[in-house]
Design an enzyme around this catalytic site. Structure first.
Site, mmCIF file in Angstrom:
data_model
loop_
_atom_site.group_PDB
_atom_site.id
_atom_site.type_symbol
_atom_site.label_atom_id
_atom_site.label_comp_id
_atom_site.label_asym_id
_atom_site.label_seq_id
_atom_site.Cartn_x
_atom_site.Cartn_y
_atom_site.Cartn_z
ATOM 1 N N ASP A 101 0.828 -1.203 0.000
ATOM 2 C CA ASP A 101 0.000 0.000 0.000
ATOM 3 C C ASP A 101 0.865 1.257 0.000
ATOM 4 O O ASP A 101 0.352 2.378 -0.124
ATOM 5 C CB ASP A 101 -0.982 0.014 1.171
ATOM 6 C CG ASP A 101 -0.318 -0.092 2.536
ATOM 7 O OD1 ASP A 101 0.925 -0.099 2.606
ATOM 8 O OD2 ASP A 101 -1.051 -0.188 3.544
ATOM 9 N N ASP A 140 -1.098 -6.469 -0.895
ATOM 10 C CA ASP A 140 -1.261 -5.774 0.379
ATOM 11 C C ASP A 140 -2.686 -5.254 0.486
ATOM 12 O O ASP A 140 -3.110 -4.417 -0.325
ATOM 13 C CB ASP A 140 -0.267 -4.619 0.451
ATOM 14 C CG ASP A 140 0.010 -4.155 1.865
ATOM 15 O OD1 ASP A 140 -0.566 -4.734 2.803
ATOM 16 O OD2 ASP A 140 0.816 -3.222 2.029
ATOM 17 N N LYS A 170 -1.407 -9.699 2.501
ATOM 18 C CA LYS A 170 -0.855 -9.194 3.760
ATOM 19 C C LYS A 170 -1.883 -8.272 4.410
ATOM 20 O O LYS A 170 -2.486 -7.425 3.741
ATOM 21 C CB LYS A 170 0.448 -8.436 3.531
ATOM 22 C CG LYS A 170 1.075 -7.901 4.822
ATOM 23 C CD LYS A 170 2.390 -7.220 4.555
ATOM 24 C CE LYS A 170 2.239 -5.825 3.998
ATOM 25 N NZ LYS A 170 1.624 -4.870 4.970
ATOM 26 N N GLU A 172 -2.516 -5.820 8.056
ATOM 27 C CA GLU A 172 -1.999 -5.244 9.295
ATOM 28 C C GLU A 172 -2.961 -5.626 10.417
ATOM 29 O O GLU A 172 -4.121 -5.194 10.418
ATOM 30 C CB GLU A 172 -1.884 -3.731 9.168
ATOM 31 C CG GLU A 172 -0.860 -3.290 8.129
ATOM 32 C CD GLU A 172 -0.705 -1.783 8.065
ATOM 33 O OE1 GLU A 172 -1.191 -1.088 9.001
ATOM 34 O OE2 GLU A 172 -0.114 -1.288 7.097
ATOM 35 N N GLU A 239 7.355 -4.828 11.687
ATOM 36 C CA GLU A 239 7.857 -3.544 11.203
ATOM 37 C C GLU A 239 8.327 -2.681 12.358
ATOM 38 O O GLU A 239 7.634 -2.545 13.376
ATOM 39 C CB GLU A 239 6.781 -2.811 10.409
ATOM 40 C CG GLU A 239 7.236 -1.454 9.909
ATOM 41 C CD GLU A 239 6.322 -0.863 8.852
ATOM 42 O OE1 GLU A 239 6.490 0.335 8.543
ATOM 43 O OE2 GLU A 239 5.453 -1.579 8.333
#
Length: 330
Positions: A101, A140, A170, A172, A239
């Site tokens: 992203d 993403d 993916k 978050e 991250e």
């Protein structure tokens, strides 16, 4: 993933290294084949060297990556947003590409990642996979494509797999997303759980930042990692966190761990490609450029400007046969 400014020395990741490829040449009609009129060489003209198109000998899969982890082989990952760049990265032997992203920043010019449209990222994911069919390509999932409703999230993830031809998606997440990860896994969607610093929450947290720098945050990250594995995630991405946290996650889980500023304990390392190429105005400490593509790009553009200004465009390749020219001129 994003490019976090507030990173201490303990969060620096080791330089990504490409997994060595064994690559046969592409055939006509493959991703590297491009049919066009042969260029006309002009006296004194400098041309780029011809590189033999190659692809990874076998497609990279989850089994490939799991084998590398078992054999303690580190693997490199990079972001990518288009087929042409993907083709070159595949030739270099980069095994894993993330259509992140971060395209909102790198491609669309926004200051953050939350402005990446879902359809846009699915389209880019498909393009990258066409450009590098042998690479493991991750789509993403952007802001609000999975947070509002589990059923919507599963459907959108499925679109990355079908329309985007992604090898995995993916998200978050933290452990509160365990039920959603279970539903995606049950549907047959490979999920990479992105924990730690979560850029899609930057508005909520007042900006970008690191994660896991207190004992409580570190324990929470490890708990998130364990919960994501138990829910069915096939891989983890951390991250902007201390290496000690990544090391503990490696010890407590059995699935591959990719770091974006997560330290050398991670099995794989990823950075934003434009940072690596020196095309961004600023780079995080864990993603320092290996080359400076900015000045050569400026130089090439300025040479083209001069060619156009002076009319020095070389011999024109499209000509009429004499008979047609005479008919046209009469």
């Amino acid at each position: 993933m994003t490019r976090v400014r507030a990173v201490s020395a303990s969060t620096s990741a080791s330089t990504p290294t490409a997994h060595p490829p064994q690559e046969p040449p592409l055939g006509p009609g493959s991703a590297g084949d491009r049919t066009r009129t042969a260029p006309i060489n002009q006296p004194g003209e400098v041309r780029a060297p011809i590189v033999t198109p190659t692809v990874l000998e076998k497609p990279i899969t989850l089994r490939t990556i799991a084998r590398w982890v078992q054999q303690k082989e580190k693997f490199a990952c990079l972001t990518c947003y288009d087929a042409t760049t993907a083709r070159w990265l595949g030739r270099a032997g980069v095994p894993v590409l993330l259509v992140g992203d971060t395209a909102a920043e790198m491609i669309l010019g926004f200051a953050d990642t939350i402005h990446a449209p879902l359809d846009f990222l699915i389209m880019l994911t498909a393009a990258v996979k066409r450009g590098a069919p042998g690479c493991f390509v991750i789509g993403d999932m952007p802001f609000l494509s999975y947070q509002a409703d589990d059923a919507e999230g599963v459907r959108n993830a499925g679109r990355f797999m079908t329309d985007g031809n992604a090898d995995a998606v993916k998200l978050e997440v933290d452990r509160s997303f365990a039920v959603l990860i279970e539903k995606m896994a049950r549907a047959g969607i490979p999920v990479i759980a992105h924990i730690g610093a979560r850029p899609q929450q930057m508005k909520l947290r007042g900006g970008y930042g690191s994660a896991g720098r207190t004992a409580q945050e570190a324990h929470d990250m490890v708990a998130d990692a364990v919960a994501m594995e138990q829910a069915g995630a096939v891989m983890l991405l951390v991250e902007a966190c201390p290496n000690e946290v990544s090391q503990r996650i490696v010890e407590k889980t059995r699935i591959p761990l990719i770091g974006c500023g997560g330290g050398p304990a991670c099995h794989g390392q990823i950075v934003v490609l434009q940072d690596l190429l020196g095309l961004t105005e600023w780079q995080p400490s864990f993603a320092q450029p290996t080359v400076g593509f900015g000045p050569p790009l400026i130089d090439a553009a300025q040479k083209w400007i001069e060619k156009v200004r002076t009319g020095n465009l070389g011999e024109h390749p499209y000509k009429m046969i004499d008979a047609e020219r005479e008919r046209f001129q009469t």
